[in-house]
Design a protein around this motif. Structure first.
Motif, PDB file in Angstrom:
ATOM      1  N   LYS A  50       0.852  -1.187   0.000  1.00  0.00           N
ATOM      2  CA  LYS A  50       0.000   0.000   0.000  1.00  0.00           C
ATOM      3  C   LYS A  50       0.887   1.236   0.000  1.00  0.00           C
ATOM      4  O   LYS A  50       2.062   1.172   0.382  1.00  0.00           O
ATOM      5  CB  LYS A  50      -0.936   0.019   1.207  1.00  0.00           C
ATOM      6  N   ASN A  91      -4.522   0.248  -1.640  1.00  0.00           N
ATOM      7  CA  ASN A  91      -5.284   1.498  -1.564  1.00  0.00           C
ATOM      8  C   ASN A  91      -5.211   2.309  -2.861  1.00  0.00           C
ATOM      9  O   ASN A  91      -5.503   3.506  -2.869  1.00  0.00           O
ATOM     10  CB  ASN A  91      -4.814   2.345  -0.383  1.00  0.00           C
ATOM     11  N   GLU A  94      -8.500   4.029  -3.854  1.00  0.00           N
ATOM     12  CA  GLU A  94      -8.756   5.139  -2.922  1.00  0.00           C
ATOM     13  C   GLU A  94      -7.928   6.366  -3.307  1.00  0.00           C
ATOM     14  O   GLU A  94      -8.410   7.509  -3.246  1.00  0.00           O
ATOM     15  CB  GLU A  94      -8.393   4.684  -1.504  1.00  0.00           C
ATOM     16  N   GLU A  97      -9.398   8.249  -6.324  1.00  0.00           N
ATOM     17  CA  GLU A  97     -10.501   9.132  -5.938  1.00  0.00           C
ATOM     18  C   GLU A  97      -9.992  10.398  -5.263  1.00  0.00           C
ATOM     19  O   GLU A  97     -10.512  11.498  -5.488  1.00  0.00           O
ATOM     20  CB  GLU A  97     -11.465   8.391  -5.007  1.00  0.00           C
ATOM     21  N   LYS A  98      -8.962  10.248  -4.435  1.00  0.00           N
ATOM     22  CA  LYS A  98      -8.394  11.395  -3.717  1.00  0.00           C
ATOM     23  C   LYS A  98      -7.754  12.379  -4.695  1.00  0.00           C
ATOM     24  O   LYS A  98      -7.908  13.598  -4.559  1.00  0.00           O
ATOM     25  CB  LYS A  98      -7.360  10.908  -2.697  1.00  0.00           C
TER      26      LYS A  98
END
Length: 235
Positions: A50, A91, A94, A97-98
Motif C-alpha cells: 500500500k 489502496n 482510494e 478518488e483522492k
C-alpha cells in the motif's frame, strides 16, 4: 493543439506536454515541457502493498501542481495513467478518488498489457528498418515491457513484474525472470539477427556510462563489462 501525458510510475511521476508537429497520419508530436518528480511509490507498494499517507500527500500535491501547469500551458486534453506500483497497492483505487477530488486529475490505473499496448501505440516501429527484427525493452521501476517486431509487425508483447525499484527492494521473483526468458525464447526462436532497443531512465544512464556516441549501438561485451564494474559497488 497541445496535449499532455501524466505517468505515475513506481520510481517517478512525470508530466509531458507536447504540441502537434504534423497532423497527418500518423500524427507526430514535438515535446514542449517534461517535468519529473522522484516520488518512488514502488518502495511502499512492493514491500507494504500500500502507499503510505506521506507519499499519498506528496502525490496529490504533485498532481495539483501538474493540473495548474497544464492550465498555464493551455493544454487541450490529457491522459493520466498509473502503472505497476499503483496496480499492486491495496489502496490504489482510494488514491485515484483522492487525486480526482483534491487535484482535479482523472487518473486511471492501467494493467500490464495495456501499458505495453500504450508503448506500442507510439508507432516507433515505423522508424525501424523493415528488414530487421527488433526486441523493444522498456524498463521501468516496477515492470518491464517487452515487444518483439519483425517486418514492422508486432509479433508479441508482454509486461513482467521486473523493474529497478522492485529489484532494489528484493521483490523480484525467480519465476518471473524465467517467465521472461520463456517469452523471449518462444517468440524469437524462428528469427535471426535480432536487435535490442532499450528505453527507460536506467537504460539511458547505462548508455551514458558506456560513453558511446548517440545513435551508435551498445555492444553486448561492453554492457557486460559495465555490469561487472557496477557490481563491484555495495549499492
Amino acid at each position: 493543439m497541445r496535449y499532455a501525458a501524466i505517468d505515475i510510475g513506481s520510481n517517478a511521476v512525470r508530466l509531458l506536454i507536447a504540441d502537434i508537429a504534423d497532423a497527418s497520419n500518423p500524427v507526430t508530436f514535438k515535446k514542449n515541457t517534461l517535468i519529473r518528480v522522484p516520488l518512488r511509490l514502488g518502495d511502499d507498494a512492493f514491500i507494504d502493498k500500500k502507499i503510505s499517507a506521506k507519499k499519498i500527500d506528496s502525490l496529490v500535491k504533485t498532481m495539483h501542481a501538474f493540473h495548474n501547469l497544464m492550465d498555464v500551458y493551455g493544454v487541450t486534453d490529457y491522459r493520466a495513467c498509473a502503472t505497476s506500483a499503483m496496480r499492486e497497492a491495496a489502496n490504489g483505487p482510494e488514491i485515484v478518488e483522492k487525486v480526482k477530488t483534491e487535484a482535479g486529475i482523472n487518473l486511471e490505473i492501467v494493467g500490464g498489457q495495456i501499458e505495453a499496448n500504450i508503448i506500442y501505440a507510439s508507432h516507433f516501429e515505423e522508424k525501424l528498418d523493415r528488414k530487421k527484427n527488433y526486441l523493444y525493452i522498456d524498463v521501468g521501476g516496477g515492470s518491464t515491457e517487452l515487444s518483439f517486431f519483425s517486418d514492422n509487425v508486432l509479433v508479441a508483447s508482454q509486461s513482467f513484474n521486473i523493474g529497478t525499484i522492485r529489484i532494489l527492494d528484493n521483490q523480484d521473483k525467480d519465476e518471473t525472470w524465467k517467465e521472461m526468458e520463456r517469452f523471449i525464447q518462444s517468440n524469437t526462436k524462428s528469427y535471426k539477427d535480432i536487435t535490442g532497443i532499450g528505453t527507460g531512465g536506467n537504460i539511458n544512464k547505462l548508455f551514458k556510462l558506456a560513453e558511446e556516441k548517440e545513435g551508435k549501438p551498445l555492444a553486448y561485451n561492453k554492457l557486460k563489462t559495465l555490469h561487472h564494474h557496477l557490481s563491484s559497488y555495495s549499492l
